[in-house]
Design an enzyme around this catalytic site. Structure first.
Site, PDB file in Angstrom:
ATOM      1  CG  ASP A   1      -2.345  -2.860   6.119  1.00  0.00           C
ATOM      2  OD1 ASP A   1      -3.903  -2.513   7.177  1.00  0.00           O
ATOM      3  OD2 ASP A   1      -2.163  -2.364   5.924  1.00  0.00           O
TER       4      ASP A   1
ATOM      5  CD1 TRP B   1      -2.767   1.450   0.265  1.00  0.00           C
ATOM      6  CD2 TRP B   1      -2.077   2.284   3.115  1.00  0.00           C
ATOM      7  NE1 TRP B   1      -3.210   2.784   1.495  1.00  0.00           N
ATOM      8  CE2 TRP B   1      -3.121   2.828   3.248  1.00  0.00           C
ATOM      9  CE3 TRP B   1      -1.506   1.504   4.021  1.00  0.00           C
ATOM     10  CZ2 TRP B   1      -3.229   4.218   3.256  1.00  0.00           C
ATOM     11  CZ3 TRP B   1      -2.215   2.732   4.509  1.00  0.00           C
ATOM     12  CH2 TRP B   1      -2.656   3.860   4.781  1.00  0.00           C
TER      13      TRP B   1
ATOM     14  CE  LYS C   1     -10.336  -0.168   2.687  1.00  0.00           C
ATOM     15  NZ  LYS C   1      -9.178   1.327   1.477  1.00  0.00           N
TER      16      LYS C   1
HETATM   17  C1  LMR Z   1      -6.784   2.676  -1.294  1.00  0.00           C
HETATM   18  O1  LMR Z   1      -5.732   1.522  -0.847  1.00  0.00           O
HETATM   19  O2  LMR Z   1      -7.184   2.901  -1.699  1.00  0.00           O
HETATM   20  C2  LMR Z   1      -7.396   2.700   1.128  1.00  0.00           C
HETATM   21  O3  LMR Z   1      -6.613   2.210   1.207  1.00  0.00           O
HETATM   22  C3  LMR Z   1      -7.658   4.245   1.150  1.00  0.00           C
HETATM   23  C4  LMR Z   1      -6.761   4.795   1.312  1.00  0.00           C
HETATM   24  O4  LMR Z   1      -6.154   5.403   2.861  1.00  0.00           O
HETATM   25  O5  LMR Z   1      -4.835   4.513   0.507  1.00  0.00           O
END
Ligand code: LMR
Length: 396
Positions: free
Chosen positions: A211, A130, A246
């Site tokens: 996570d 992420w 989510k």
């Molecule tokens: C994403 O990865 O799109 C979500 O987790 C929202 C974010 O905060 O980035």
């Protein structure tokens, strides 16, 4: 003072969302930020949430501060969701939970805790991961390292490379693992691989930091906890960062949790005292509303059943869109094999589209995808599927 500052770059995910909102073109499609859309392209408030909110409105007596880690009952319910009611971790009282503002808040508190008490610890992140992970740990001053995870050529998890890298990580480092529905690849370890990872991290003296932002979006609430529970053996330490954005659709209420699991009740209590210090110096104590909604739903048999049904419906719709996407691309004459998308889990997949194709989709077709080629499958609908696949066929 501010006059000398340069312009900071927009956020890779939320910045894209702002650009999408400002785009005046009709028929624009947003497959960027990880937000669930229903078949009508709306992000609905769940019925179970609406009911819980009306109950809270009727019964709430005070807006007084919550305790630094939030409500005790919230923590108990979160731990039961993670490990199951009868788990040894719960019986031995060796887990403690803080209600945090979203999963991001949980990660930041975890990062502050690591920096404060284990200043030499680095955290190992999957490649890719992420986009915000590196920024969160970096902002807290925790050094980050990366381990191979996704093989773009085979569209699968490169487990051998992953374990080879982690075997070299120094004892006392932390390893960030996506509990399920890996963001951005949609590729998770299987049960055997989770068991092997649990063994490897224990053997190497590495701290697992989960996570866990998509519990229930992969195969189900219990199934999606397979990885986490593989690590939950007697005496084993870990940190778990949960998000309820989510699975409860509570994105803008910012509700999540940091659960710290120690080897025994005493160690957990001491570690948690430092977590509380980090929270106090960060946001003091959590915002109440989102946590109260989650607590109300999880504590009530009927509401919980309703929520689980709503969650199953979201999961089912995403999986249907995955299959339909693969079929529609084939029907449009795309010869490239996209069948891997139907097998991945959760909201995201790597489409394999390159940065140039991503840019053309945005410029020429008003379709927004994160630069890495990550697509949010939950943003696909029966209506936008045709135009989306036409556009992808055009840029390939
Ligand atoms: C994403 O990865 O799109 C979500 O987790 C929202 C974010 O905060 O980035």
């Amino acid at each position: 003072m501010f006059d000398v500052l340069d312009q900071a770059p927009p956020d890779a995910i939320l910045g894209l969302n702002e650009q999408f909102k400002a785009d005046p073109r009709p028929g624009k499609i947003n497959l960027g930020v990880g937000v669930y859309k229903d078949a009508q392209n709306q992000t609905p408030v769940l019925e179970s949430v609406k009911t819980a909110e009306s109950r809270i409105l009727e019964t709430e007596k005070s807006k007084g501060y919550l305790a630094i880690p939030g409500s005790v009952e919230y923590g108990e319910l979160v731990r039961a969701l993670l490990f199951g009611h009868e788990h040894e971790i719960l019986q031995a009282n060796r887990a403690a939970t803080a209600h945090t503002p979203g999963g991001t808040g949980a990660l930041r508190v975890a990062a502050d805790f690591l920096k404060r008490k284990f200043p030499g610890t680095s955290i190992w992140l999957s490649d890719p991961t992420w986009a915000n992970h590196k920024a969160i740990f970096g902002a807290a001053g925790v050094a980050t390292q990366s381990y191979p995870y996704y093989d773009h050529a085979t569209k699968s998890l490169d487990f051998d490379a992953m374990t080879a890298a982690l075997r070299e990580a120094p004892a006392g480092d932390a390893v960030l693992l996506h509990g399920c529905c890996h963001n951005p690849s949609g590729k998770d370890p299987n049960a055997e691989q989770w068991a092997a990872l649990a063994e490897l991290l224990t053997e190497r003296g590495l701290l697992p930091v989960f996570d866990f932002a998509y519990q229930g979006f992969g195969d189900g609430l219990t199934e999606d906890a397979t990885g986490l529970r593989a690590f939950a053996t007697p005496g084993r330490e870990m940190l778990v960062c949960s998000s309820f954005s989510k699975n409860f659709g509570l994105y803008n209420e910012r509700v999540g949790a940091l659960t710290i699991v120690g080897a025994d009740a005493g160690a957990t209590e001491r570690a948690f005292s430092h977590v509380k210090i980090s929270i106090r110096a960060n946001y003091s104590n959590p915002p109440a509303h989102g946590g109260a909604v989650v607590q109300t739903i999880l504590a009530d048999t009927e509401l919980r059943a309703q929520w689980e049904a709503e969650l199953a419906a979201m999961r089912g719709r995403i999986n249907e869109m995955r299959s339909r996407f693969v079929e529609t691309l084939a029907a449009k004459g795309v010869s490239q094999d996209f069948s891997f998308i139907a097998e991945q889990k959760g909201m995201f997949s790597f489409s394999g589209l390159n940065p140039d194709q991503v840019q053309r989709l945005r410029d020429e077709h008003a379709i927004y995808i994160v630069g890495s080629g990550r697509i949010n499958v939950a943003g696909m609908t029966p209506e936008n599927m045709g135009p989306l696949c036409d556009a992808i066929a055009a840029v390939l």
